[in-house]
Design an enzyme around this catalytic site. Structure first.
Site, PDB file in Angstrom:
ATOM      1  N   LYS A  84     -18.807  10.621 -10.257  1.00  0.00           N
ATOM      2  CA  LYS A  84     -18.273  11.081 -11.543  1.00  0.00           C
ATOM      3  C   LYS A  84     -18.601  10.095 -12.664  1.00  0.00           C
ATOM      4  O   LYS A  84     -18.059  10.204 -13.763  1.00  0.00           O
ATOM      5  CB  LYS A  84     -16.753  11.280 -11.431  1.00  0.00           C
ATOM      6  CG  LYS A  84     -16.356  12.271 -10.332  1.00  0.00           C
ATOM      7  CD  LYS A  84     -14.869  12.254 -10.035  1.00  0.00           C
ATOM      8  CE  LYS A  84     -14.568  12.959  -8.724  1.00  0.00           C
ATOM      9  NZ  LYS A  84     -13.165  12.776  -8.294  1.00  0.00           N
ATOM     10  N   ARG A 139     -10.342   8.710  11.642  1.00  0.00           N
ATOM     11  CA  ARG A 139      -9.520   8.737  10.430  1.00  0.00           C
ATOM     12  C   ARG A 139      -8.371   9.723  10.611  1.00  0.00           C
ATOM     13  O   ARG A 139      -8.590  10.906  10.843  1.00  0.00           O
ATOM     14  CB  ARG A 139     -10.353   9.136   9.191  1.00  0.00           C
ATOM     15  CG  ARG A 139     -11.594   8.286   8.965  1.00  0.00           C
ATOM     16  CD  ARG A 139     -11.308   6.897   8.499  1.00  0.00           C
ATOM     17  NE  ARG A 139     -10.617   6.799   7.238  1.00  0.00           N
ATOM     18  CZ  ARG A 139     -11.179   6.397   6.093  1.00  0.00           C
ATOM     19  NH1 ARG A 139     -12.467   6.109   6.045  1.00  0.00           N
ATOM     20  NH2 ARG A 139     -10.460   6.285   4.989  1.00  0.00           N
ATOM     21  N   ARG A 172      -1.213  14.616  -4.711  1.00  0.00           N
ATOM     22  CA  ARG A 172      -2.033  15.590  -5.436  1.00  0.00           C
ATOM     23  C   ARG A 172      -1.623  16.998  -5.036  1.00  0.00           C
ATOM     24  O   ARG A 172      -1.427  17.272  -3.849  1.00  0.00           O
ATOM     25  CB  ARG A 172      -3.529  15.406  -5.107  1.00  0.00           C
ATOM     26  CG  ARG A 172      -4.054  13.986  -5.240  1.00  0.00           C
ATOM     27  CD  ARG A 172      -3.927  13.416  -6.627  1.00  0.00           C
ATOM     28  NE  ARG A 172      -4.652  14.172  -7.641  1.00  0.00           N
ATOM     29  CZ  ARG A 172      -5.939  14.020  -7.918  1.00  0.00           C
ATOM     30  NH1 ARG A 172      -6.654  13.139  -7.270  1.00  0.00           N
ATOM     31  NH2 ARG A 172      -6.515  14.735  -8.862  1.00  0.00           N
ATOM     32  N   PRO A 203     -13.055  15.786 -15.342  1.00  0.00           N
ATOM     33  CA  PRO A 203     -14.384  16.118 -14.887  1.00  0.00           C
ATOM     34  C   PRO A 203     -14.656  15.622 -13.474  1.00  0.00           C
ATOM     35  O   PRO A 203     -14.414  14.466 -13.148  1.00  0.00           O
ATOM     36  CB  PRO A 203     -15.290  15.398 -15.877  1.00  0.00           C
ATOM     37  CG  PRO A 203     -14.389  14.663 -16.814  1.00  0.00           C
ATOM     38  CD  PRO A 203     -13.069  14.610 -16.198  1.00  0.00           C
ATOM     39  N   GLU A 204     -15.175  16.516 -12.678  1.00  0.00           N
ATOM     40  CA  GLU A 204     -15.666  16.173 -11.354  1.00  0.00           C
ATOM     41  C   GLU A 204     -17.200  16.305 -11.443  1.00  0.00           C
ATOM     42  O   GLU A 204     -17.727  16.496 -12.536  1.00  0.00           O
ATOM     43  CB  GLU A 204     -15.068  17.117 -10.301  1.00  0.00           C
ATOM     44  CG  GLU A 204     -13.538  17.155 -10.349  1.00  0.00           C
ATOM     45  CD  GLU A 204     -12.908  18.034  -9.281  1.00  0.00           C
ATOM     46  OE1 GLU A 204     -13.498  18.230  -8.218  1.00  0.00           O
ATOM     47  OE2 GLU A 204     -11.803  18.556  -9.535  1.00  0.00           O
ATOM     48  N   ARG A 231      -5.867  11.378 -22.982  1.00  0.00           N
ATOM     49  CA  ARG A 231      -4.990  10.486 -22.211  1.00  0.00           C
ATOM     50  C   ARG A 231      -5.474   9.038 -22.157  1.00  0.00           C
ATOM     51  O   ARG A 231      -4.791   8.192 -21.594  1.00  0.00           O
ATOM     52  CB  ARG A 231      -4.789  11.054 -20.808  1.00  0.00           C
ATOM     53  CG  ARG A 231      -3.892  12.276 -20.838  1.00  0.00           C
ATOM     54  CD  ARG A 231      -3.755  12.916 -19.482  1.00  0.00           C
ATOM     55  NE  ARG A 231      -2.936  12.131 -18.567  1.00  0.00           N
ATOM     56  CZ  ARG A 231      -2.690  12.500 -17.316  1.00  0.00           C
ATOM     57  NH1 ARG A 231      -3.211  13.607 -16.837  1.00  0.00           N
ATOM     58  NH2 ARG A 231      -1.940  11.754 -16.558  1.00  0.00           N
TER      59      ARG A 231
END
Length: 278
Positions: free
Chosen positions: A69, A159, A268, A2-3, A118
DNA sequence: CGGGGCTCCTGTGCGC
DNA sequence: TGCGCACAGGAGCCCC
């Protein structure tokens, strides 16, 4: 799993159904759910589970909150449970197949089950939840008016990390995960590998509404459900029917028909269009 | 600071 | 069919 949109969907369900409810029983099948957001490899905070459970009995829920989240179930005495579903956590009013890691029983007969294939999900009890490090370190919310191109320009300044990684960084903007980062970058025409500091203000002027649109549209569609995500009634969302890049590697780009490419950024998987995203 | 790698876990899907 | 590996909506930590 879930985001922000998925957690927001669950939060609204909980708020509608459980506000004002009193906890009469709390069963913990898997005590590791109370890791208290401590380092995964390091020493875990010692938690007296039975003491914690006793303390929750008779607490009345005043409000639910979402920050990034995270979900907070706040009680009338100001204390709260902070929950994070991580990858596969589910909050369900009915327990279907398989065991729940924890179960809440309320005075009205309502129930709430925390299931989690999980087992990365966590619950933490707090008497001052907004001050907990996990919450206090979060960046701005993307949907409450604070997210502007100027804010991102400032945050991405200096950055050298990729813009995809920076969007996943919860201390800058919270709630965006791998799905919506990929979708927003596609809609803004920005290549996910670009260094944060290289993104021009005109591009950020595209990115901000792209982020807000993908998140808002997904809330409208009750979240992305390819594998495990479901709402509190166990129902799937519809966002997976509308994604344009996430999970669509080797498929044609909706704009230029070029095949979408999948790469790795900081471990990712990220899908993008090599033609449309500059 | 950033990225790679590893950790916490379990399940699925693919290539051989 | 079966096995082993890669990978999965998260995120913290260590190391270089």
């Amino acid at each position: 799993m879930p985001e922000l949109p998925e957690v927001e969907t669950i939060k609204r369900d909980l708020e509608k159904n459980l506000t004002g409810q009193v906890i009469t029983q709390f069963i913990v099948e898997d005590p590791r759910i109370f890791t208290g957001f401590s380092p995964s490899g390091g020493p875990r905070r010692k938690i007296n589970i039975s003491h914690l459970i006793r303390g929750l009995i008779n607490k009345k829920i005043s409000q639910f909150f979402r920050r990034g989240k995270y979900l907070a179930m706040e009680f009338v005495d100001g204390s709260a449970l902070i929950l994070h579903l991580r990858m596969t956590g589910q909050l369900l009013f009915k327990n279907g197949e398989g065991k729940a890691r924890a179960a809440f029983y309320f005075g009205s007969g309502k129930k709430l089950f925390f299931k989690d294939r999980r087992r990365f999900g966590e619950i933490q009890f707090s008497t001052d939840w907004k001050k907990e490090k996990s919450i206090a370190s979060l960046g701005i919310e993307p949907l409450n008016g604070n997210l502007t191109a100027q804010f991102l320009k400032e945050s991405f300044k200096e950055r050298s990390a990729s813009v995809h990684s920076l969007l996943l960084n919860q201390t800058i903007v919270c709630g965006i995960g791998n799905i919506y980062a990929a979708e927003a970058l596609f809609r803004a025409g920005i290549r996910p590998t670009r260094k944060g500091k290289s993104i021009r203000i005109e591009e950020l002027n595209q990115l901000v509404p792209a982020i807000q649109q993908v998140l808002n549209a997904s809330i409208q569609n009750r979240g992305y459900s390819m594998s495990t995500y479901v709402d509190t009634l166990g129902k799937k969302g519809k966002t997976q029917l509308f994604t344009q890049v996430y999970g669509k590697e080797d498929q044609p780009c909706v704009h230029c028909k070029n095949l979408l490419k999948k790469i790795k950024i900081s471990g990712r998987g990220v899908v993008y269009c090599t033609q449309c995203q500059k």
